[in-house]
Write a protein that holds these residues in place. Structure first.
Motif, PDB file in Angstrom:
ATOM      1  N   ASP A 132      46.465  61.643 -44.437  1.00 57.18           N
ATOM      2  CA  ASP A 132      46.182  60.219 -44.658  1.00 57.18           C
ATOM      3  C   ASP A 132      47.433  59.423 -45.024  1.00 57.18           C
ATOM      4  OD1 ASP A 132      43.467  60.591 -44.151  1.00 57.18           O
ATOM      5  OD2 ASP A 132      43.028  61.058 -46.247  1.00 57.18           O
ATOM      6  N   ALA A 133      48.630  59.951 -44.715  1.00 53.26           N
ATOM      7  CA  ALA A 133      49.861  59.204 -45.005  1.00 53.26           C
ATOM      8  C   ALA A 133      49.912  57.924 -44.179  1.00 53.26           C
ATOM      9  CB  ALA A 133      51.076  60.071 -44.704  1.00 53.26           C
ATOM     10  N   GLN A 134      50.416  56.862 -44.787  1.00 54.76           N
ATOM     11  CA  GLN A 134      50.512  55.577 -44.102  1.00 54.76           C
ATOM     12  C   GLN A 134      51.850  54.904 -44.414  1.00 54.76           C
ATOM     13  OE1 GLN A 134      46.910  53.461 -45.445  1.00 54.76           O
ATOM     14  NE2 GLN A 134      46.038  53.843 -43.419  1.00 54.76           N
ATOM     15  N   THR A 135      52.146  53.882 -43.627  1.00 56.47           N
ATOM     16  CA  THR A 135      53.320  53.056 -43.889  1.00 56.47           C
ATOM     17  C   THR A 135      52.972  51.611 -43.554  1.00 56.47           C
ATOM     18  OG1 THR A 135      55.704  52.895 -43.551  1.00 56.47           O
ATOM     19  CG2 THR A 135      54.359  53.195 -41.579  1.00 56.47           C
ATOM     20  N   GLU A 136      53.813  50.693 -43.998  1.00 63.26           N
ATOM     21  CA  GLU A 136      53.576  49.271 -43.759  1.00 63.26           C
ATOM     22  C   GLU A 136      54.304  48.832 -42.497  1.00 63.26           C
ATOM     23  OE1 GLU A 136      53.336  45.904 -47.015  1.00 63.26           O
ATOM     24  OE2 GLU A 136      55.422  46.181 -46.394  1.00 63.26           O
ATOM     25  N   MET A 137      53.631  48.035 -41.666  1.00 58.94           N
ATOM     26  CA  MET A 137      54.285  47.533 -40.460  1.00 58.94           C
ATOM     27  C   MET A 137      53.912  46.067 -40.237  1.00 58.94           C
ATOM     28  SD  MET A 137      52.165  49.046 -37.175  1.00 58.94           S
ATOM     29  CE  MET A 137      53.169  48.064 -36.059  1.00 58.94           C
ATOM     30  N   VAL A 138      54.775  45.380 -39.505  1.00 60.00           N
ATOM     31  CA  VAL A 138      54.553  43.973 -39.176  1.00 60.00           C
ATOM     32  C   VAL A 138      53.591  43.888 -38.000  1.00 60.00           C
ATOM     33  CG1 VAL A 138      55.630  41.824 -38.401  1.00 60.00           C
ATOM     34  CG2 VAL A 138      56.834  43.323 -40.014  1.00 60.00           C
ATOM     35  N   VAL A 139      52.520  43.084 -38.153  1.00 61.66           N
ATOM     36  CA  VAL A 139      51.529  42.957 -37.081  1.00 61.66           C
ATOM     37  C   VAL A 139      51.455  41.533 -36.530  1.00 61.66           C
ATOM     38  CG1 VAL A 139      50.137  44.882 -37.903  1.00 61.66           C
ATOM     39  CG2 VAL A 139      49.714  42.578 -38.802  1.00 61.66           C
ATOM     40  N   GLY A 140      52.279  40.657 -37.047  1.00 54.23           N
ATOM     41  CA  GLY A 140      52.253  39.294 -36.531  1.00 54.23           C
ATOM     42  C   GLY A 140      53.045  38.355 -37.419  1.00 54.23           C
ATOM     43  N   LEU A 141      53.060  37.069 -37.021  1.00 55.33           N
ATOM     44  CA  LEU A 141      53.788  36.039 -37.775  1.00 55.33           C
ATOM     45  C   LEU A 141      52.864  34.864 -38.051  1.00 55.33           C
ATOM     46  CD1 LEU A 141      57.082  35.983 -35.664  1.00 55.33           C
ATOM     47  CD2 LEU A 141      56.711  37.198 -37.819  1.00 55.33           C
ATOM     48  N   ARG A 142      53.123  34.183 -39.148  1.00 56.57           N
ATOM     49  CA  ARG A 142      52.400  32.936 -39.428  1.00 56.57           C
ATOM     50  C   ARG A 142      53.409  31.904 -39.937  1.00 56.57           C
ATOM     51  NH1 ARG A 142      51.429  32.148 -44.857  1.00 56.57           N
ATOM     52  NH2 ARG A 142      51.790  33.972 -46.205  1.00 56.57           N
ATOM     53  N   THR A 143      53.121  30.648 -39.663  1.00 55.31           N
ATOM     54  CA  THR A 143      54.051  29.580 -40.062  1.00 55.31           C
ATOM     55  C   THR A 143      53.407  28.678 -41.101  1.00 55.31           C
ATOM     56  OG1 THR A 143      53.277  28.151 -38.267  1.00 55.31           O
ATOM     57  CG2 THR A 143      55.148  29.615 -37.801  1.00 55.31           C
ATOM     58  N   GLU A 144      54.249  28.130 -41.926  1.00 54.86           N
ATOM     59  CA  GLU A 144      53.829  27.141 -42.920  1.00 54.86           C
ATOM     60  C   GLU A 144      54.797  25.961 -42.866  1.00 54.86           C
ATOM     61  OE1 GLU A 144      53.674  28.813 -46.781  1.00 54.86           O
ATOM     62  OE2 GLU A 144      51.879  30.017 -46.398  1.00 54.86           O
ATOM     63  N   GLY A 145      54.259  24.739 -43.022  1.00 58.22           N
ATOM     64  CA  GLY A 145      55.099  23.549 -43.043  1.00 58.22           C
ATOM     65  C   GLY A 145      55.306  22.961 -41.654  1.00 58.22           C
ATOM     66  N   HIS A 146      56.179  21.930 -41.573  1.00 62.66           N
ATOM     67  CA  HIS A 146      56.434  21.237 -40.313  1.00 62.66           C
ATOM     68  C   HIS A 146      57.920  20.933 -40.186  1.00 62.66           C
ATOM     69  CE1 HIS A 146      52.114  20.603 -39.746  1.00 62.66           C
ATOM     70  NE2 HIS A 146      52.068  20.274 -41.041  1.00 62.66           N
ATOM     71  N   GLY A 147      58.371  20.847 -38.933  1.00 62.06           N
ATOM     72  CA  GLY A 147      59.732  20.457 -38.652  1.00 62.06           C
ATOM     73  C   GLY A 147      60.749  21.355 -39.324  1.00 62.06           C
ATOM     74  N   PHE A 148      61.743  20.682 -39.999  1.00 59.37           N
ATOM     75  CA  PHE A 148      62.799  21.463 -40.651  1.00 59.37           C
ATOM     76  C   PHE A 148      62.296  22.228 -41.866  1.00 59.37           C
ATOM     77  CE2 PHE A 148      65.276  18.119 -38.469  1.00 59.37           C
ATOM     78  CZ  PHE A 148      66.094  18.937 -37.707  1.00 59.37           C
ATOM     79  N   HIS A 149      61.097  21.933 -42.287  1.00 63.78           N
ATOM     80  CA  HIS A 149      60.532  22.601 -43.468  1.00 63.78           C
ATOM     81  C   HIS A 149      59.571  23.740 -43.088  1.00 63.78           C
ATOM     82  CE1 HIS A 149      62.277  19.493 -45.991  1.00 63.78           C
ATOM     83  NE2 HIS A 149      61.773  18.571 -45.162  1.00 63.78           N
ATOM     84  N   THR A 150      59.613  24.115 -41.835  1.00 59.91           N
ATOM     85  CA  THR A 150      58.731  25.201 -41.384  1.00 59.91           C
ATOM     86  C   THR A 150      59.234  26.552 -41.903  1.00 59.91           C
ATOM     87  OG1 THR A 150      58.150  23.994 -39.369  1.00 59.91           O
ATOM     88  CG2 THR A 150      57.784  26.398 -39.390  1.00 59.91           C
TER      89      THR A 150
END
Length: 261
Positions: free
Chosen positions: A62-80
């Protein structure tokens, strides 16, 4: 690359046979001299907590590791700001081992092969444990959530374990009367595997079968000999030292008196 993990899977399973539980009641003592046979049985009873007839262990299951499954954005323009979404996924080599002595009442024997004085009040001995083992091992390989392969191996072998040690004999008093104290100690452990046979290998063909057989023998003999096993056996003896002090009457009836004779 992944099939090379299988030899260690079986090997550590067999090596771990020398870890814990009980077998003394199943041993067939084979010393020709009846007094030596009783002495061998007495020593084996002190060691029974250190050598099992069955072994089952999971390693890194049952060993596991952490992996990236996607991206999300916050904010707008130069503040994204961009944040990675992560989750835990199965990863690594999962291993499960099972080892057992095959029909211990027929295939597990103990022989006192050496008993000789080595110093005043001390006797050297060698016990030979001979057993037929059946082994099963399974390895599942995951790479960041993807199941790569599952390997399963079944085999059998004959294990010969030579345990050398010393028995110290010392006069003492028991309830104010003369008595005898016995001080056994294991000093060396040497393991041999004979007639190793791979019965079945799943997900493998050709040269891998030869690699499994040679790898099992090599890893077990490296891992199951020497100081680590000696320490376990002596700990088992230490837990039962209350059984090793005798009154004169009990001493004359005790199998340990064989060493003195």
């Amino acid at each position: 690359m992944f099939p090379r993990l299988a030899p260690a899977a079986v090997a550590f399973a067999l090596a771990a046979l020398l870890a814990s539980s009980s077998w003394a009641e199943s041993i067939v003592a084979t010393s020709i001299d009846p007094s030596r046979q009783k002495l061998a049985a007495s020593i084996s009873q002190l060691l029974e907590d250190a050598i099992p007839v069955n072994y089952d262990k999971r390693q890194d299951w049952d060993a596991q590791t952490e992996m990236v499954v996607g991206l999300r954005t916050e904010g707008h323009g130069f503040h994204t700001e961009i944040h990675r979404r992560k989750k835990m996924v199965d990863h690594g080599v999962w291993k499960h081992y099972r080892v057992r002595v095959v029909e211990p009442e027929r295939n597990l024997s103990l022989q006192l092969t050496r008993l000789e004085p080595i110093a005043p009040g001390r006797i050297g001995f060698t016990l030979r444990l001979d057993a037929k083992l059946d082994a099963w091992a399974r390895a599942k390989v995951y790479q960041y959530g993807v199941h790569i392969i599952a390997l399963e191996v079944e085999g059998d072998t004959r294990m010969i374990l030579d345990l050398s040690g010393e028995i110290g004999l010392q006069m003492t008093t028991v309830d104010g009367s003369p008595g005898m104290k016995v001080d056994p100690r294991i000093t060396d452990a040497r393991l041999q595997l004979e007639d190793f046979h791979i019965r079945r290998v799943s997900q493998a063909r050709g040269p891998l079968v030869k690699e499994l057989s040679g790898g099992v023998r090599r890893v077990i003999e490296e891992e199951a000999n020497g100081p680590q096993l000696v320490e376990k056996l002596n700990r088992a003896i230490d837990k039962k030292r209350d059984r090793l002090v005798f009154s004169t009457a009990d001493w004359l009836k005790s199998p340990w008196s064989t060493a003195q004779q």
